[in-house]
Motif scaffolding. Structure first.
Motif, short mmCIF file in Angstrom:
data_model
loop_
_atom_site.label_atom_id
_atom_site.label_comp_id
_atom_site.label_asym_id
_atom_site.label_seq_id
_atom_site.Cartn_x
_atom_site.Cartn_y
_atom_site.Cartn_z
N TYR A 23 -29.85 14.40 27.91
CA TYR A 23 -28.99 13.51 29.04
C TYR A 23 -28.08 12.51 28.29
CZ TYR A 23 -31.29 15.93 32.76
OH TYR A 23 -31.60 17.00 33.55
N MET A 24 -27.07 12.07 29.06
CA MET A 24 -26.54 10.79 28.56
C MET A 24 -26.25 9.82 29.82
SD MET A 24 -22.75 12.68 28.88
CE MET A 24 -21.69 11.94 29.85
N ILE A 25 -25.93 8.69 29.47
CA ILE A 25 -25.72 7.79 30.43
C ILE A 25 -24.21 7.32 30.32
CG2 ILE A 25 -26.23 5.46 31.24
CD1 ILE A 25 -28.66 7.28 30.92
N ASP A 54 -31.39 9.18 23.28
CA ASP A 54 -31.60 9.79 21.85
C ASP A 54 -31.90 11.37 21.90
OD1 ASP A 54 -32.41 10.65 19.43
OD2 ASP A 54 -33.59 8.90 19.05
N PRO A 55 -30.88 12.08 21.72
CA PRO A 55 -31.08 13.40 22.06
C PRO A 55 -32.06 14.05 21.15
CG PRO A 55 -29.17 13.14 21.00
CD PRO A 55 -29.77 11.73 21.34
N ALA A 56 -32.59 13.54 20.18
CA ALA A 56 -33.82 13.97 19.30
C ALA A 56 -35.12 13.64 20.06
CB ALA A 56 -33.65 13.24 17.86
N ILE A 57 -34.96 12.75 20.96
CA ILE A 57 -36.31 12.39 21.76
C ILE A 57 -36.33 12.95 23.04
CG2 ILE A 57 -37.74 10.62 22.45
CD1 ILE A 57 -36.66 8.97 20.35
N CYS A 58 -35.30 13.21 23.58
CA CYS A 58 -35.35 13.60 25.14
C CYS A 58 -35.54 15.10 25.19
CB CYS A 58 -33.59 13.84 25.37
SG CYS A 58 -33.49 14.31 27.00
N ILE A 59 -36.37 15.09 26.24
CA ILE A 59 -37.41 16.51 26.69
C ILE A 59 -36.68 17.24 27.67
CG2 ILE A 59 -39.64 15.78 25.52
CD1 ILE A 59 -40.47 15.27 28.28
N ASP A 60 -35.35 16.72 28.03
CA ASP A 60 -34.83 17.49 29.07
C ASP A 60 -35.44 17.46 30.34
OD1 ASP A 60 -32.61 18.95 30.24
OD2 ASP A 60 -33.42 20.88 29.46
N CYS A 61 -36.23 16.64 30.94
CA CYS A 61 -37.28 16.62 32.04
C CYS A 61 -36.06 16.29 33.19
CB CYS A 61 -38.23 15.67 31.98
SG CYS A 61 -37.80 13.85 31.86
N GLY A 62 -35.29 15.50 33.15
CA GLY A 62 -34.28 15.08 34.32
C GLY A 62 -34.79 14.03 35.02
#
Length: 135
Positions: A23-25, A54-62
């Motif tokens: 995700y991004m802000i 941080d895309p390396a940490i993000c788990i795409d949960c929304g």
């Protein structure tokens, strides 16, 4: 979205590796930090005067997009060129617990849509074991 960049091509699918996005802000962020407080993996922090995921940490949960009052937290907009090559023998839909908690009938409706479009799509409903704190 202000200052939006063109859509990037999604990274290639790697067999055996979970296909996730991040995700991004956007510039619509008002700095309330609801996304920071609710991110289950602490992937959002202030950098250079703005909130960044941080895309390396993000788990795409929304979760960030669900709690953002302005809609500034969004999935990175990728184009998947291989979408027409979906192997329906191994096609699964995993809505995760956040979707089931936030939109109670959304997961079943999405599964039905995917089945209408792609044929046999199986449900694989697992969660990351973190509370999205919707209550």
């Amino acid at each position: 979205m202000k200052n939006s960049k063109p859509l990037d091509m999604a990274p290639p699918v790697t067999v055996g590796v979970e296909d996730t996005f991040s995700y991004m802000i956007s510039d619509e962020c008002v700095g309330c930090e609801a996304c920071v407080a609710n991110c289950p993996v602490h992937a959002i922090a202030e950098q250079s005067g703005r909130l960044e995921v941080d895309p390396a940490i993000c788990i795409d949960c929304g979760t960030c997009s669900a709690v953002c009052p302005t809609g500034a937290a969004r999935r990175v907009p990728y184009i998947r060129s291989s979408i027409s090559e979906v192997n329906t023998e191994n096609c699964y839909f995993n809505p995760g617990c956040a979707m089931n908690l936030y939109k109670h009938d959304g997961a079943n409706r999405m599964l039905k849509l995917l089945q209408d479009l792609f044929g046999e799509v199986k449900s694989h409903n697992v969660c990351c074991r973190h509370s999205p704190n919707f209550y």
